[in-house]
Design a protein around this motif. Structure first.
Motif, short mmCIF file in Angstrom:
data_model
loop_
_atom_site.label_atom_id
_atom_site.label_comp_id
_atom_site.label_asym_id
_atom_site.label_seq_id
_atom_site.Cartn_x
_atom_site.Cartn_y
_atom_site.Cartn_z
N ARG A 1 -14.31 2.42 -2.56
CA ARG A 1 -14.09 1.07 -3.10
C ARG A 1 -14.96 0.83 -4.32
O ARG A 1 -15.85 1.63 -4.64
N GLY A 2 -14.72 -0.27 -4.96
CA GLY A 2 -15.50 -0.61 -6.13
C GLY A 2 -16.97 -0.82 -5.83
O GLY A 2 -17.83 -0.58 -6.69
N ASP A 3 -17.29 -1.25 -4.60
CA ASP A 3 -18.69 -1.46 -4.23
C ASP A 3 -19.37 -0.20 -3.73
O ASP A 3 -20.53 -0.24 -3.30
N GLY A 4 -18.66 0.93 -3.74
CA GLY A 4 -19.25 2.20 -3.33
C GLY A 4 -18.97 2.60 -1.90
O GLY A 4 -19.26 3.73 -1.52
N ALA A 5 -18.42 1.70 -1.07
CA ALA A 5 -18.15 2.03 0.33
C ALA A 5 -16.98 3.02 0.42
O ALA A 5 -16.05 2.98 -0.39
N GLU B 1 -4.95 2.92 -6.78
CA GLU B 1 -6.14 3.53 -7.37
C GLU B 1 -6.18 5.02 -7.04
O GLU B 1 -7.06 5.48 -6.31
N PRO B 2 -5.25 5.79 -7.52
CA PRO B 2 -5.22 7.22 -7.15
C PRO B 2 -6.45 7.98 -7.61
O PRO B 2 -6.81 9.00 -7.00
N GLU B 3 -7.12 7.52 -8.66
CA GLU B 3 -8.30 8.25 -9.15
C GLU B 3 -9.50 8.08 -8.22
O GLU B 3 -10.47 8.82 -8.34
N ARG B 4 -9.44 7.14 -7.30
CA ARG B 4 -10.53 6.91 -6.35
C ARG B 4 -10.24 7.50 -4.98
O ARG B 4 -10.95 7.21 -4.02
N VAL B 5 -9.20 8.31 -4.86
CA VAL B 5 -8.75 8.83 -3.57
C VAL B 5 -8.80 10.36 -3.59
O VAL B 5 -8.48 10.98 -4.61
N GLY C 1 -17.28 24.19 1.28
CA GLY C 1 -17.82 25.42 0.73
C GLY C 1 -17.78 25.47 -0.78
O GLY C 1 -18.41 26.35 -1.38
N ASP C 2 -17.05 24.56 -1.41
CA ASP C 2 -16.99 24.50 -2.86
C ASP C 2 -18.19 23.69 -3.35
O ASP C 2 -18.36 22.52 -2.98
N PRO C 3 -19.06 24.28 -4.18
CA PRO C 3 -20.24 23.53 -4.63
C PRO C 3 -19.91 22.39 -5.57
O PRO C 3 -20.76 21.51 -5.79
N THR C 4 -18.70 22.35 -6.11
CA THR C 4 -18.32 21.28 -7.03
C THR C 4 -18.06 20.00 -6.24
O THR C 4 -17.25 20.01 -5.30
N PRO C 5 -18.69 18.89 -6.57
CA PRO C 5 -18.44 17.64 -5.83
C PRO C 5 -17.00 17.17 -6.02
O PRO C 5 -16.33 17.48 -7.00
N VAL C 6 -16.54 16.43 -5.03
CA VAL C 6 -15.21 15.81 -5.10
C VAL C 6 -15.33 14.50 -5.86
O VAL C 6 -16.14 13.64 -5.50
N LEU C 7 -14.56 14.35 -6.89
CA LEU C 7 -14.68 13.19 -7.77
C LEU C 7 -13.86 12.03 -7.22
O LEU C 7 -12.65 12.14 -7.01
N LEU C 8 -14.53 10.92 -6.98
CA LEU C 8 -13.89 9.67 -6.57
C LEU C 8 -14.25 8.62 -7.61
O LEU C 8 -15.36 8.08 -7.61
N GLY C 9 -13.32 8.36 -8.52
CA GLY C 9 -13.63 7.47 -9.61
C GLY C 9 -14.60 8.15 -10.57
O GLY C 9 -14.34 9.24 -11.06
#
Length: 491
Positions: free
Chosen positions: A43-47, A61-65, A74-82
């Motif tokens: 969410r926009g508040d970080g939750a 908001e597909p970019e936040r999902v 196992g992938d060291p790359t973080p999953v981007l949410l927003g």
């Protein structure tokens, strides 16, 4: 009343069951569905939101999902949410916490034990990360069981299966296909997994057929148009429902909703089976490889269990029957089987003792439950060694080991075979074979007091010795000087 909670944290869906050895029921994770989508959103508040609440935000908001998070384990790359990245372990932990909270709301209290199912083909690295997921979800004492062992346990409880006979388990999930052989509740041989092969391929085939039947109307969707997101989401949902409907019907109508347009497309099972035939052939080949890797003759199989959301597809069932001369078992809800079996597996063995009392896996003679704790492990199953009665044998130092310690894996997660936990032992009765230890074992009896140090000589004696030594040196020097003078005079 205490209960066991079994969780199948899948790639595309999440299932949970609760109960005991006598009765097991599914826990409805959705508002109107038993399964929950394996989706997480910010969410926009970080939750973090999970399940259906997160899936609803994917429309606007597909970019936040994020979807298919388990594939990122196992992938060291973080999953981007927003504009913020999260480790896959934290996102999976959020999903797991959501499942536990839902079970508490449905059952009224927290579970006594939690069992997490995982693919049998996972190696030590992913299993170690799965420990981190459980710890981050405040479930450090959770147990783990491989998917096929849980599935075999449940089917054996509800269907007549010959005791001790091996069964093959073919798990066709959303994005992966795994096959293995289970005998006496334990996987034998090497499980075979094919990544990027699963129900999503069948969904793509339905989407392609519907697009072709509509004359390529999907090309009219503008990715930059905000109205296209909800329309595409509805279209994908309709295609999934069409695939499920064709498991029972020969024909289905698919509504194609476009901004300002509405088109109905008719799809037949024959057309779908022709399109997905190469995908099903790869599924059957995965099963064949697992049978070849197991020490079991194909004719000895008691049954082939089909589990996973796409196990009901008629072409999959027919193809497996043609490839293996054994009965094919498909439950009414094959995507519930692993979660139900996880509960039955845990309920069939006694509750684990406190960690400090016994670090060994819990063994009931048929199924091994591994406590989810960070430890040295490998791709091979941990073996529990029962020590004979009597005093323990002396420790041994393998050849080439450095002095001062018994050879073993370095700190941290090991790459080689797992270490076997032993109960605490006292000092050995003899020396280390192959070389002396760096420090000998001491008796627990206090050593006798050391004798008093020898008194130092009086200061006067030391001064006398110094004076005498000085006189001797002076006499020697004078004699040498006199000899030198005499020699010069004679010359």
């Amino acid at each position: 009343m205490s209960y066991v909670l079994g969780v199948d944290l899948g790639t595309t869906t999440i299932a949970a069951a609760a109960g005991d050895a006598e009765r097991v029921d599914m826990v409805p994770l959705g508002e109107r569905a038993v399964l929950a989508p394996a989706v997480v959103a910010r969410r926009g508040d970080g939750a973090l939101l999970t399940g259906e609440r997160a899936a609803r935000r994917a429309v606007v908001e597909p970019e936040r999902v994020a979807r298919e998070v388990r594939r990122r384990l196992g992938d060291p790359t973080p999953v981007l949410l927003g504009d913020r990245g999260e480790p896959a372990t934290d996102l999976l932990a959020a999903m797991l916490r959501g499942v536990v909270d839902r079970a508490v709301a449905v059952r009224g209290d927290r579970p006594e034990r939690v069992v997490l199912a995982h693919p049998a083909s996972w190696g030590p690295y992913r299993r170690g990360l799965f420990e981190d997921v459980a710890a981050a979800a405040d479930l450090p004492e959770a147990l783990a069981v491989p998917d096929p062992e849980a599935a075999a346990r449940h089917v054996a409880a509800v269907r007549p299966v010959t005791a001790g006979a091996p069964v093959a388990v073919l798990d066709l999930g959303g994005t992966s296909c795994e096959a293995s052989v289970v005998r006496d509740g334990t996987v034998v041989g090497a499980p075979v997994a094919t990544e990027r092969l699963g129900g999503a391929d069948l969904d793509d085939a339905v989407s392609a057929l519907v697009d072709e039947a509509s004359g390529g109307l999907l090309a009219e969707f503008d990715p930059e148009d905000p109205a296209s997101g909800p329309a595409l989401a509805r279209f994908r949902a309709e295609c999934v429902e069409a695939k499920e409907a064709l498991t029972l019907d020969d024909e289905v109508r698919v509504p194609l909703l476009l901004p300002g347009r509405h088109v109905d497309v008719t799809l037949t099972r024959a057309a779908l089976e022709e399109r997905i035939a190469p995908v099903v052939a790869r599924v059957v080949e995965t099963l064949r490889q697992a049978l070849d890797a197991a020490p079991v003759a194909p004719g000895d199989l008691a049954a082939v269990l089909l589990v996973g959301g796409s196990a009901r597809v008629p072409l999959v069932v027919r193809s497996v029957r043609e490839a293996v001369a054994a009965p094919v078992v498909v439950e009414a809800h094959p995507d519930h089987v692993v979660a139900l079996g996880a509960v039955r597996t845990a309920a069939a063995v006694p509750a684990p003792p406190p960690p400090a009392a016994s670090p060994e896996p819990i063994v009931d003679g048929r199924t091994t439950l591994t406590p989810l704790r960070r430890s040295d492990s490998s791709d091979e199953r941990t073996t529990v060694v029962r020590l004979p009665a009597g005093p323990p044998p002396p420790l041994s130092r393998p050849a080439g080991a450095p002095p001062g310690r018994v050879a073993g894996p370095p700190p941290g997660r090991a790459v080689g075979p797992p270490s076997v936990p032993f109960p605490p032992v006292g000092p050995p009765s003899g020396p280390f074979p192959g070389g002396p230890p760096s420090a000998p074992f001491r008796s627990p009896v206090p050593p006798p007091p050391a004798p008093p140090p020898e008194p130092a000589p009086p200061p006067s004696t030391g001064r006398v010795r110094t004076v005498l030594l000085t006189i001797v040196i002076a006499v020697v020097l004078l004699g040498a000087l006199a000899a030198g003078v005499w020699f010069l005079l004679e010359v």
